[in-house]
Design a protein around this motif. Structure first.
Motif, PDB file in Angstrom:
ATOM      1  N   PHE A 177      46.671  29.535  45.496  1.00  0.00           N
ATOM      2  CA  PHE A 177      45.343  29.351  44.769  1.00  0.00           C
ATOM      3  C   PHE A 177      44.379  30.681  45.002  1.00  0.00           C
ATOM      4  O   PHE A 177      43.369  30.698  46.007  1.00  0.00           O
ATOM      5  CB  PHE A 177      44.285  28.341  45.432  1.00  0.00           C
ATOM      6  N   PRO A 178      45.104  31.801  44.625  1.00  0.00           N
ATOM      7  CA  PRO A 178      44.285  33.110  44.833  1.00  0.00           C
ATOM      8  C   PRO A 178      42.897  33.010  44.269  1.00  0.00           C
ATOM      9  O   PRO A 178      42.392  32.552  43.242  1.00  0.00           O
ATOM     10  CB  PRO A 178      45.179  33.987  43.949  1.00  0.00           C
ATOM     11  N   ASP A 179      41.855  33.707  45.402  1.00  0.00           N
ATOM     12  CA  ASP A 179      40.476  33.884  44.570  1.00  0.00           C
ATOM     13  C   ASP A 179      40.713  34.580  43.375  1.00  0.00           C
ATOM     14  O   ASP A 179      39.478  34.355  42.534  1.00  0.00           O
ATOM     15  CB  ASP A 179      39.452  34.580  45.777  1.00  0.00           C
ATOM     16  N   ARG A 180      41.276  35.702  43.273  1.00  0.00           N
ATOM     17  CA  ARG A 180      41.497  36.376  41.935  1.00  0.00           C
ATOM     18  C   ARG A 180      42.623  36.915  41.915  1.00  0.00           C
ATOM     19  O   ARG A 180      43.389  37.218  43.345  1.00  0.00           O
ATOM     20  CB  ARG A 180      40.138  37.376  42.006  1.00  0.00           C
ATOM     21  N   ILE A 181      43.196  37.478  40.661  1.00  0.00           N
ATOM     22  CA  ILE A 181      44.181  38.267  40.527  1.00  0.00           C
ATOM     23  C   ILE A 181      43.763  39.745  40.063  1.00  0.00           C
ATOM     24  O   ILE A 181      42.980  39.619  39.119  1.00  0.00           O
ATOM     25  CB  ILE A 181      45.310  37.782  39.741  1.00  0.00           C
ATOM     26  N   VAL A 182      43.848  40.598  40.910  1.00  0.00           N
ATOM     27  CA  VAL A 182      43.270  42.058  40.463  1.00  0.00           C
ATOM     28  C   VAL A 182      44.405  42.673  39.824  1.00  0.00           C
ATOM     29  O   VAL A 182      45.574  42.976  40.356  1.00  0.00           O
ATOM     30  CB  VAL A 182      42.852  42.871  41.928  1.00  0.00           C
ATOM     31  N   VAL A 183      44.166  43.182  38.641  1.00  0.00           N
ATOM     32  CA  VAL A 183      45.173  43.984  37.615  1.00  0.00           C
ATOM     33  C   VAL A 183      44.412  45.426  37.446  1.00  0.00           C
ATOM     34  O   VAL A 183      43.459  45.150  36.621  1.00  0.00           O
ATOM     35  CB  VAL A 183      45.624  43.162  36.381  1.00  0.00           C
ATOM     36  N   GLY A 184      44.939  46.374  37.736  1.00  0.00           N
ATOM     37  CA  GLY A 184      45.027  47.602  37.569  1.00  0.00           C
ATOM     38  C   GLY A 184      45.796  48.535  36.729  1.00  0.00           C
ATOM     39  O   GLY A 184      46.950  48.410  37.045  1.00  0.00           O
TER      40      GLY A 184
ATOM     41  N   GLU B 237      48.023  41.735  29.117  1.00  0.00           N
ATOM     42  CA  GLU B 237      48.361  40.683  28.549  1.00  0.00           C
ATOM     43  C   GLU B 237      49.841  40.031  29.155  1.00  0.00           C
ATOM     44  O   GLU B 237      49.901  38.656  29.470  1.00  0.00           O
ATOM     45  CB  GLU B 237      48.484  40.804  27.182  1.00  0.00           C
ATOM     46  N   VAL B 238      50.782  40.686  29.236  1.00  0.00           N
ATOM     47  CA  VAL B 238      52.196  40.416  29.809  1.00  0.00           C
ATOM     48  C   VAL B 238      52.206  39.994  31.248  1.00  0.00           C
ATOM     49  O   VAL B 238      52.537  38.945  31.576  1.00  0.00           O
ATOM     50  CB  VAL B 238      52.994  41.439  29.785  1.00  0.00           C
ATOM     51  N   ILE B 239      51.214  40.704  32.025  1.00  0.00           N
ATOM     52  CA  ILE B 239      50.935  40.209  33.419  1.00  0.00           C
ATOM     53  C   ILE B 239      50.485  38.822  33.422  1.00  0.00           C
ATOM     54  O   ILE B 239      50.473  37.840  34.176  1.00  0.00           O
ATOM     55  CB  ILE B 239      50.374  41.358  34.296  1.00  0.00           C
ATOM     56  N   LYS B 240      49.352  38.634  32.570  1.00  0.00           N
ATOM     57  CA  LYS B 240      48.769  37.160  32.597  1.00  0.00           C
ATOM     58  C   LYS B 240      49.912  36.265  32.274  1.00  0.00           C
ATOM     59  O   LYS B 240      49.735  35.129  32.747  1.00  0.00           O
ATOM     60  CB  LYS B 240      47.702  37.191  31.627  1.00  0.00           C
ATOM     61  N   GLY B 241      50.573  36.502  31.330  1.00  0.00           N
ATOM     62  CA  GLY B 241      51.627  35.545  30.990  1.00  0.00           C
ATOM     63  C   GLY B 241      52.613  35.167  32.235  1.00  0.00           C
ATOM     64  O   GLY B 241      53.188  34.237  32.330  1.00  0.00           O
ATOM     65  N   ILE B 242      52.904  36.314  32.962  1.00  0.00           N
ATOM     66  CA  ILE B 242      53.778  35.946  34.252  1.00  0.00           C
ATOM     67  C   ILE B 242      53.100  34.868  35.058  1.00  0.00           C
ATOM     68  O   ILE B 242      53.972  34.205  35.623  1.00  0.00           O
ATOM     69  CB  ILE B 242      53.978  37.558  34.849  1.00  0.00           C
ATOM     70  N   TYR B 243      51.815  35.035  35.067  1.00  0.00           N
ATOM     71  CA  TYR B 243      51.062  34.043  36.139  1.00  0.00           C
ATOM     72  C   TYR B 243      50.724  32.836  35.118  1.00  0.00           C
ATOM     73  O   TYR B 243      49.465  32.383  35.621  1.00  0.00           O
ATOM     74  CB  TYR B 243      49.987  34.912  36.819  1.00  0.00           C
ATOM     75  N   SER B 244      51.109  32.571  34.074  1.00  0.00           N
ATOM     76  CA  SER B 244      50.315  31.739  33.091  1.00  0.00           C
ATOM     77  C   SER B 244      50.160  30.415  33.945  1.00  0.00           C
ATOM     78  O   SER B 244      48.974  29.755  33.681  1.00  0.00           O
ATOM     79  CB  SER B 244      51.324  31.377  31.818  1.00  0.00           C
ATOM     80  N   ASN B 245      50.789  29.995  34.916  1.00  0.00           N
ATOM     81  CA  ASN B 245      50.571  28.505  35.634  1.00  0.00           C
ATOM     82  C   ASN B 245      49.758  28.754  36.627  1.00  0.00           C
ATOM     83  O   ASN B 245      49.175  27.571  37.308  1.00  0.00           O
ATOM     84  CB  ASN B 245      51.714  27.954  36.081  1.00  0.00           C
TER      85      ASN B 245
ATOM     86  N   GLN C  35      45.788  28.941  38.372  1.00  0.00           N
ATOM     87  CA  GLN C  35      44.635  28.694  37.732  1.00  0.00           C
ATOM     88  C   GLN C  35      43.547  29.618  38.607  1.00  0.00           C
ATOM     89  O   GLN C  35      43.333  29.191  39.883  1.00  0.00           O
ATOM     90  CB  GLN C  35      43.889  27.245  38.042  1.00  0.00           C
ATOM     91  N   THR C  36      43.246  30.757  38.044  1.00  0.00           N
ATOM     92  CA  THR C  36      42.418  31.608  38.775  1.00  0.00           C
ATOM     93  C   THR C  36      41.985  32.608  37.896  1.00  0.00           C
ATOM     94  O   THR C  36      42.240  32.737  36.587  1.00  0.00           O
ATOM     95  CB  THR C  36      43.352  32.637  39.887  1.00  0.00           C
ATOM     96  N   LYS C  37      40.840  33.463  38.332  1.00  0.00           N
ATOM     97  CA  LYS C  37      40.381  34.736  37.565  1.00  0.00           C
ATOM     98  C   LYS C  37      40.989  35.774  37.648  1.00  0.00           C
ATOM     99  O   LYS C  37      41.648  36.051  39.032  1.00  0.00           O
ATOM    100  CB  LYS C  37      38.753  34.460  37.650  1.00  0.00           C
ATOM    101  N   PHE C  38      41.336  36.318  36.579  1.00  0.00           N
ATOM    102  CA  PHE C  38      41.873  37.861  36.589  1.00  0.00           C
ATOM    103  C   PHE C  38      40.772  38.960  36.496  1.00  0.00           C
ATOM    104  O   PHE C  38      39.722  38.730  35.875  1.00  0.00           O
ATOM    105  CB  PHE C  38      42.873  38.043  35.420  1.00  0.00           C
ATOM    106  N   ILE C  39      40.960  39.760  37.283  1.00  0.00           N
ATOM    107  CA  ILE C  39      39.896  41.188  37.223  1.00  0.00           C
ATOM    108  C   ILE C  39      40.710  42.153  36.667  1.00  0.00           C
ATOM    109  O   ILE C  39      41.615  42.863  37.520  1.00  0.00           O
ATOM    110  CB  ILE C  39      39.110  41.280  38.619  1.00  0.00           C
TER     111      ILE C  39
END
Ligand code: NAD
Ligand code: UDX
Length: 476
Positions: free
Chosen positions: A190-197, A209-217, A219-223
């Motif tokens: 349950f990460p507070d957020r997943i930061v993607v630079g 988009e590919v990275i969001k796919g890796i973590y599709s299951n 429930q967190t917000k992506f920054i």
């Protein structure tokens, strides 16, 4: 099996193994490979023996290995890279021991560079891959020491040495890891957020988009930010967390001298939503493999860039951390006029509870200081092991090899407290709250026994009742 999106982690340490296990457990659609140069480490993972203690790991490991069957551990690093669509770099970046440059404040990037060279050698324009840096950000200064270059540029530089077209082979992404040891599984689930630079161009958007796919299951917000922000954001996050600890620690002595309680202070300020309740526990200092290292490198970067006042600001956080250790050590020493006739028992060597990790534990400083004064020191910890104890003392530059006035007792209470003149709680393990102190007091020195609670976790009154001459509770 074939055609499954495959990710590999280069590095099977805390970050590499735990992030991979959680990914494999949560995303049965993925194939996950964890690789490392350390054969012993890979063997222990493959044999389902955990190389370190981390709560709740069992269940996730079981789901990944026995249920999803989508994870493997290997030393065949190039094969793993070959098979992968995305590669996580999770190798160690310890503080530099060699003081030739950077006054010892730099992180040692040699393992990181080597991993990048291996990855470069596998570059293939026919199979574009995502290269994700999870290792902590390090700014690399150029020869003149003026232009800061983030880790992504460092990687790009290494790739360019081997590849004429690095961008065709790899897209470099920064995804800092925010897990804290001891609560890593919950942090990862349950990460507070997943930061993607990523780069800001079209390729960067697609990669996100590919990275969001890796973590599709998850429930967190992506920054989603540009790479440099992601890298620096992680350094700042650790600096801010460490700053909170130094801030509360800076109030502990004032509480002791005015009759206030530091826990009350934490409650009062922590109830303010703008401040928040976490990371306000007074302690003998913060430890662990990240805070000190990251602060050191932040200060180093600022100094190198001539941002002196900012460097001074953050170096005070480190100064307070060091000061707290010194103050508490001196206070303990001052209670015992005859060190050579005094036995002291330290409860806890891990840098925090619920981990066997002892890297940069503040307790090493106390152990060394007390041994040097001539006390007989016994160390108890429910999870830290003797090998780790010796390694860590050495790592922190404490030479106890020629000393005989100490004993590492592991989880053996009887050994640790026999005829002891004091208990010093260094790590906030729950069992140090609930253990039977009547029993312990009975085994200690009958004429004089003191109690120092450097984590403020136990109640003073019952201990006084058991005949502890003095009960010191940090910040009270
Ligand atoms: P670690 O020491 O536990 O593990 C690193 C692993 O990388 C080791 O097992 C090592 O053998 C392996 N390795 C080194 N060179 C390699 C190579 N060329 N190829 C394959 N494997 C190689 O370190 P860690 O605690 O997992 O930290 C990894 C990175 O993540 C560091 O940069 C650290 O600062 C950062 N980080 C750590 C934490 C944490 O809580 N431990 C949290 C966030 C970020
Ligand atoms: C830290 C960050 O929390 C994590 O986000 C990052 O990814 C890695 O660095 P970690 O070092 O594993 O994680 O543990 P953490 O819980 O942050 O504790 C670090 C040190 O601070 C420990 O020695 C702990 O005892 C101390 N601490 C923590 C305090 O002294 N008081 C507190 O209130 C909290």
């Amino acid at each position: 099996e074939e055609g499954k999106f495959t990710v590999c982690s280069v590095g099977a340490g805390y970050v590499g193994s735990l992030t991979s296990i959680i990914l494999a457990a949560q995303q049965p659609n993925l194939k996950v490979i964890v690789c490392d140069v350390n054969q012993d480490l890979i063997n222990s993972w493959s044999d389902q023996r955990y190389p370190f203690y981390e709560p709740e790991l069992d269940r996730q490991f079981d789901i990944a290995v026995n249920q999803n069957k989508n994870i493997k551990f290997t030393t065949k690093i190039t094969d793993a890279i070959q098979e992968s669509d995305a590669i996580f770099i999770c190798v160690n970046t310890p503080p530099k021991k060699d003081l030739i440059s950077g006054l010892g404040k730099e992180s040692d990037m040699k393992y990181f560079d080597l991993a990048c060279q291996t990855i470069a050698s596998m570059g293939d324009p026919k199979k574009h891959r995502i290269l994700i840096e999870k290792s902590t950000f390090q700014i690399q200064l150029n020869i003149l020491g003026t232009v800061p270059v983030g880790t992504h540029k460092r990687i790009h530089g290494i790739l360019s040495q081997k590849l004429s077209n690095p961008d065709d082979c790899y897209t470099i992404v920064s995804m800092p890891e925010f897990l804290a040891e001891g609560v890593a599984i919950q942090n990862l689930l349950f990460p507070d957020r997943i930061v993607v630079g990523t780069p800001t161009d079209k390729n960067g958007m697609e990669t996100f988009e590919v990275i969001k796919g890796i973590y599709s299951n998850f429930q967190t917000k992506f920054i989603h930010v540009k790479t440099a922000s992601s890298e620096l954001g992680k350094l700042f996050a650790n600096a801010m967390l460490a700053q909170r600890i130094s801030s509360i620690n800076s109030m502990s002595q004032l509480c002791e001298t005015t009759g206030a309680s530091v826990q009350d202070l934490s409650k009062i300020v922590g109830s303010d939503k703008r401040i928040g309740q976490y990371f306000l526990n007074a302690s003998p200092a913060f430890g662990g493999s990240c805070f000190e290292k990251d602060l050191q490198s932040l200060v180093y970067i600022l100094e190198s860039l001539g941002q002196t006042d900012q460097a001074m600001y953050w170096s005070q956080v480190l100064h307070m951390n060091q000061f707290q250790k010194r103050r508490l050590l001196d206070m303990i020493i001052s209670e015992f006029p005859n060190p050579s006739e005094t036995v002291l028992t330290i409860f806890g060597f891990a840098f925090k509870k619920n981990t066997s990790d002892t890297r940069m534990t503040p307790i090493a400083y106390f152990v060394n200081g007390l041994i040097e004064k001539g006390f007989f020191v016994r160390i108890h910890d429910p999870q830290a092991n003797e090998r780790g104890f010796y390694l860590e003392m050495e790592m922190q530059g404490f030479d106890i090899a020629e000393r005989f006035n100490f004993q590492f007792c592991g989880s053996d209470y009887n050994k640790a407290v026999a005829n002891s003149n004091a208990i010093i709680i260094g790590t906030e393990w729950d069992e140090y709250i609930t253990t039977n102190y009547r029993n312990i007091r009975d085994q200690m020195n009958q004429s004089r026994a003191l109690f120092f609670d450097l984590r403020s976790i136990v109640d003073e009154e019952p201990l006084k009742y058991l005949g502890f001459e003095k009960v010191f509770k940090l910040g009270n």
